[in-house]
Scaffold this motif. Structure first.
Motif, short mmCIF file in Angstrom:
data_model
loop_
_atom_site.label_atom_id
_atom_site.label_comp_id
_atom_site.label_asym_id
_atom_site.label_seq_id
_atom_site.Cartn_x
_atom_site.Cartn_y
_atom_site.Cartn_z
N ILE A 60 0.84 -1.05 -0.03
CA ILE A 60 0.07 0.13 -0.18
C ILE A 60 0.88 1.33 -0.05
CG2 ILE A 60 -1.58 1.31 1.38
CD1 ILE A 60 -3.06 -1.34 2.19
N GLY A 61 2.02 1.28 0.73
CA GLY A 61 2.59 2.33 0.89
C GLY A 61 3.39 2.44 -0.49
N ARG A 62 4.02 1.52 -1.16
CA ARG A 62 4.66 1.87 -2.25
C ARG A 62 3.86 2.16 -3.54
NH1 ARG A 62 9.60 -1.17 -3.67
NH2 ARG A 62 9.15 -2.15 -1.57
N TYR A 63 2.63 1.76 -3.34
CA TYR A 63 1.85 1.86 -4.89
C TYR A 63 0.84 3.09 -4.58
CZ TYR A 63 3.70 -1.98 -6.72
OH TYR A 63 4.63 -3.24 -7.20
N PHE A 64 0.63 3.33 -3.44
CA PHE A 64 -0.47 4.63 -3.21
C PHE A 64 0.10 5.85 -2.69
CE2 PHE A 64 -3.40 0.91 -2.84
CZ PHE A 64 -4.15 1.21 -4.01
N ILE A 69 7.76 0.58 3.04
CA ILE A 69 8.63 0.51 4.53
C ILE A 69 9.83 -0.01 4.23
CG2 ILE A 69 8.17 -0.74 6.73
CD1 ILE A 69 5.16 -1.02 5.97
N THR A 70 10.84 0.76 4.81
CA THR A 70 12.05 0.28 4.96
C THR A 70 12.43 -0.97 5.74
OG1 THR A 70 12.65 2.59 4.94
CG2 THR A 70 14.55 1.12 5.60
N THR A 72 11.27 -4.11 4.60
CA THR A 72 10.24 -5.17 4.59
C THR A 72 10.80 -6.52 4.07
OG1 THR A 72 8.52 -3.46 4.34
CG2 THR A 72 8.21 -5.74 3.61
N TYR A 73 11.65 -6.30 3.12
CA TYR A 73 12.29 -7.31 2.52
C TYR A 73 13.27 -8.54 3.35
CZ TYR A 73 14.70 -10.47 -0.96
OH TYR A 73 15.53 -11.54 -1.62
N GLU A 74 14.07 -7.59 3.94
CA GLU A 74 14.62 -8.23 5.00
C GLU A 74 14.22 -8.95 6.50
OE1 GLU A 74 17.79 -6.04 8.20
OE2 GLU A 74 18.33 -5.76 6.08
N LEU A 75 12.79 -8.08 6.68
CA LEU A 75 12.19 -8.70 7.82
C LEU A 75 11.37 -9.78 7.51
CD1 LEU A 75 10.81 -5.35 9.48
CD2 LEU A 75 12.08 -7.09 10.56
N THR A 76 11.04 -9.65 6.11
CA THR A 76 10.32 -11.14 5.48
C THR A 76 11.11 -12.21 5.52
OG1 THR A 76 8.67 -9.49 4.46
CG2 THR A 76 8.96 -11.92 3.59
N LEU A 149 18.41 -2.86 8.63
CA LEU A 149 17.94 -2.54 9.96
C LEU A 149 19.10 -2.75 11.28
CD1 LEU A 149 14.49 -4.32 9.37
CD2 LEU A 149 15.19 -1.86 9.30
N GLY A 150 20.02 -3.74 10.85
CA GLY A 150 20.94 -3.88 11.96
C GLY A 150 20.47 -4.87 12.97
N ILE A 151 19.64 -5.79 12.63
CA ILE A 151 19.20 -6.87 13.69
C ILE A 151 20.20 -8.09 13.92
CG2 ILE A 151 17.34 -8.57 13.87
CD1 ILE A 151 15.62 -6.78 11.88
N PRO A 152 20.48 -8.24 15.01
CA PRO A 152 21.52 -9.30 15.30
C PRO A 152 21.06 -10.74 14.65
CG PRO A 152 20.99 -8.08 17.35
CD PRO A 152 20.16 -7.65 16.42
N MET A 153 21.85 -11.31 13.86
CA MET A 153 21.39 -12.50 13.06
C MET A 153 21.38 -13.96 13.99
SD MET A 153 20.76 -11.53 10.20
CE MET A 153 20.78 -12.93 9.25
#
Length: 188
Positions: A60-64, A69-70, A72-76, A149-153
């Motif tokens: 929604i954020g991308r197309y409208f 959302i920064t 998203t690909y990483e979190l997914t 995002l710098g999330i510990p792996m």
């Protein structure tokens, strides 16, 4: 009078049936494994639910609004680790993993279960090794973090190791159940 005799026998032998305590222990182990895998599966379902909202919000954020959302690909990708590994044990308990049994289904029960014990023992060894190596891998990660995002792996490697460990417990339960079917006397 007969109930009194049963009570006396219970006091002497400790129980009416010597196999009663082993059956109770298996039942307790089965409940324990089931509760662990249910808990991790619920976490997996929650993460999948949150992942759905994240992806929807990103689209929604991308197309409208031209503002995705920064991360998203990483979190997914990281969420998929949780979803997959924490659901392995529950899938095994429900017997929903893919299996090809067109040859073994024709065999007698004792032979089929004996083959199941053998293959499950191999699987248990592989899963034990995998879990151990995932814990070691988490230690080697150290302070390594994800890109955006710098999330510990290491936490995701630990969750994967826990998921594989719980999966190994379900395989152990399967081995115990198959052995009980092999040694069970024929009931006519």
């Amino acid at each position: 009078m007969s109930s009194n005799a049963n009570e006396v026998q219970k006091e002497r032998l400790g129980s009416e049936d010597p196999n009663q305590s082993s059956i109770e222990q298996i039942s307790k182990f089965e409940k324990f494994v089931d509760s662990l895998n249910n808990a991790t599966h619920r976490v997996s379902m929650l993460v999948l639910f949150l992942m759905m909202f994240l992806t929807t919000g990103d689209v929604i954020g991308r197309y409208f609004f031209y503002k995705p959302i920064t991360g998203t690909y990483e979190l997914t990708g990281l969420a998929m680790v949780i979803v997959i590994f924490l659901s392995l044990g529950r899938t095994q308990l429900k017997k929903e993993h893919i299996s090809i049994d067109f040859v073994t289904s024709k065999l007698p029960t004792k032979i089929r279960e004996s083959i199941n014990v053998l293959t499950s023992c191999i699987m248990l060894a592989l899963l034990g090794t995998t879990s151990w190596q995932l814990f070691a891998y988490a230690q080697r990660f150290g302070a390594q973090t994800s890109g955006d995002l710098g999330i510990p792996m290491k936490y995701f490697a630990i969750l994967a190791a826990i998921g594989v460990l719980f999966y190994a417990l379900t395989i152990l339960l399967s081995i115990i159940q198959s052995i009980s079917k092999v040694v069970k006397k024929n009931e006519s």
